[in-house]
Enzyme design. Structure first.
Site, short mmCIF file in Angstrom:
data_model
loop_
_atom_site.label_atom_id
_atom_site.label_comp_id
_atom_site.label_asym_id
_atom_site.label_seq_id
_atom_site.Cartn_x
_atom_site.Cartn_y
_atom_site.Cartn_z
N SER A 54 -56.33 16.76 -3.66
CA SER A 54 -56.68 17.23 -5.00
C SER A 54 -57.20 16.11 -5.88
O SER A 54 -56.88 14.94 -5.69
CB SER A 54 -55.46 17.86 -5.67
OG SER A 54 -54.92 18.88 -4.87
N1 SAH Z 1 -50.96 18.34 -1.61
C1 SAH Z 1 -52.08 17.89 -0.79
C2 SAH Z 1 -53.31 18.76 -0.93
C3 SAH Z 1 -53.13 19.97 -0.19
S1 SAH Z 1 -54.57 20.84 0.42
C4 SAH Z 1 -52.42 16.46 -1.05
O1 SAH Z 1 -51.80 15.81 -1.90
O2 SAH Z 1 -53.33 15.97 -0.37
C5 SAH Z 1 -53.67 22.27 0.93
C6 SAH Z 1 -52.87 22.10 2.18
O3 SAH Z 1 -52.07 23.28 2.32
C7 SAH Z 1 -53.70 22.01 3.44
O4 SAH Z 1 -53.36 20.86 4.15
C8 SAH Z 1 -53.34 23.28 4.21
O5 SAH Z 1 -53.36 23.12 5.61
C9 SAH Z 1 -51.94 23.55 3.70
N2 SAH Z 1 -51.46 24.92 3.84
C10 SAH Z 1 -52.10 26.09 3.64
N3 SAH Z 1 -51.28 27.13 3.85
C11 SAH Z 1 -50.06 26.62 4.18
C12 SAH Z 1 -48.80 27.18 4.52
N4 SAH Z 1 -48.58 28.49 4.56
N5 SAH Z 1 -47.78 26.34 4.79
C13 SAH Z 1 -47.97 24.98 4.77
N6 SAH Z 1 -49.13 24.41 4.47
C14 SAH Z 1 -50.18 25.20 4.18
#
Ligand code: SAH
Length: 218
Positions: free
Chosen positions: A66
């Site tokens: 993000s």
């Molecule tokens: N917090 C992260 C950004 C996340 S991007 C950072 O600081 O970089 C969103 C992430 O959520 C992705 O890696 C994706 O694979 C994950 N994601 C999506 N659905 C999910 C679920 N049901 N459980 C766990 N992770 C999930």
């Protein structure tokens, strides 16, 4: 400090002043954490020089780290305190979890993509974030065994607020979650109270999808 480290320390200071303080983030713990966590370690080598820019960046698997301001805004909205236990859904690059780990007692973070899960475990060990507990699973159902949490931060967009997650919040606990359709969402803050929830909107945002039982279909 070597030349390279000094360069990134300066970029980080600039990021905090121009993108975060200038836009009204005041929580001193959040500002201190973002001054400290080396954001360039959480992206590929080719993108390191862009790591402190005012935008999200790709981290592989079609996912993103993000924008710095969004991380600051969501972290401040969680009202993180030193003794808190916080659950993060969507470990991604691991950056948000590390910012939280600087502030709270323990961070539980869940990622559903195996390659990202493996990569972040290595980064957390290297940076000595021993208070981050990782898990490879569908996070949309939360982490019942470790609940209740003082805070839950969802860093992927959900179609609606999963009741299962609200039930894993302590009374007085805060949740920050992007809710909306696949293209744009509203950042919602929830505070769990004795007799229900208090809900406020923090404005529009854009996240990748939360995929899973209480999220979107793949
Ligand atoms: N917090 C992260 C950004 C996340 S991007 C950072 O600081 O970089 C969103 C992430 O959520 C992705 O890696 C994706 O694979 C994950 N994601 C999506 N659905 C999910 C679920 N049901 N459980 C766990 N992770 C999930």
């Amino acid at each position: 400090m070597n030349k390279e480290a000094l360069k990134y320390t300066r970029l980080r200071e600039d990021m905090v002043q121009r993108q975060i303080e200038a836009r009204g983030i005041t929580d001193q713990n959040v500002l201190a954490a973002m001054r400290k966590v080396p954001r360039h370690f959480f992206v590929s080598e080719a993108l390191m020089d862009q790591a402190y820019g005012d935008f999200p960046l790709p981290i592989g698997e079609q996912q993103t780290i993000s924008q710095p301001y969004i991380v600051a805004e969501m972290t401040q909205a969680l009202e993180p305190k030193k003794d808190d236990r916080v659950l993060e859904l969507g470990t991604g690059s691991g950056y948000q979890a590390s910012v939280l780990a600087e502030i709270v007692y323990r961070v539980y973070t869940i990622e559903r993509k195996h390659s990202l899960f493996i990569k972040t475990r290595k980064i957390f060990d290297r940076l000595k974030y021993h208070n981050i507990v990782t898990r490879y699973s569908d996070g949309s159902t939360g982490w019942k065994e470790e609940s209740p949490f003082d805070g839950i931060i969802v860093t992927a967009g959900a179609p609606e607020i999963p009741a299962v997650l609200v039930n894993q919040l302590a009374i007085g606990g805060r949740m920050v979650i992007p809710v909306g359709d696949r293209h744009s969402q509203e950042l919602i803050k929830i505070i769990r109270q004795h007799d229900g929830i208090e809900k406020t909107s923090l404005g529009g945002c854009r996240f990748v999808k939360l995929v899973g039982e209480y999220g979107w279909e793949e």
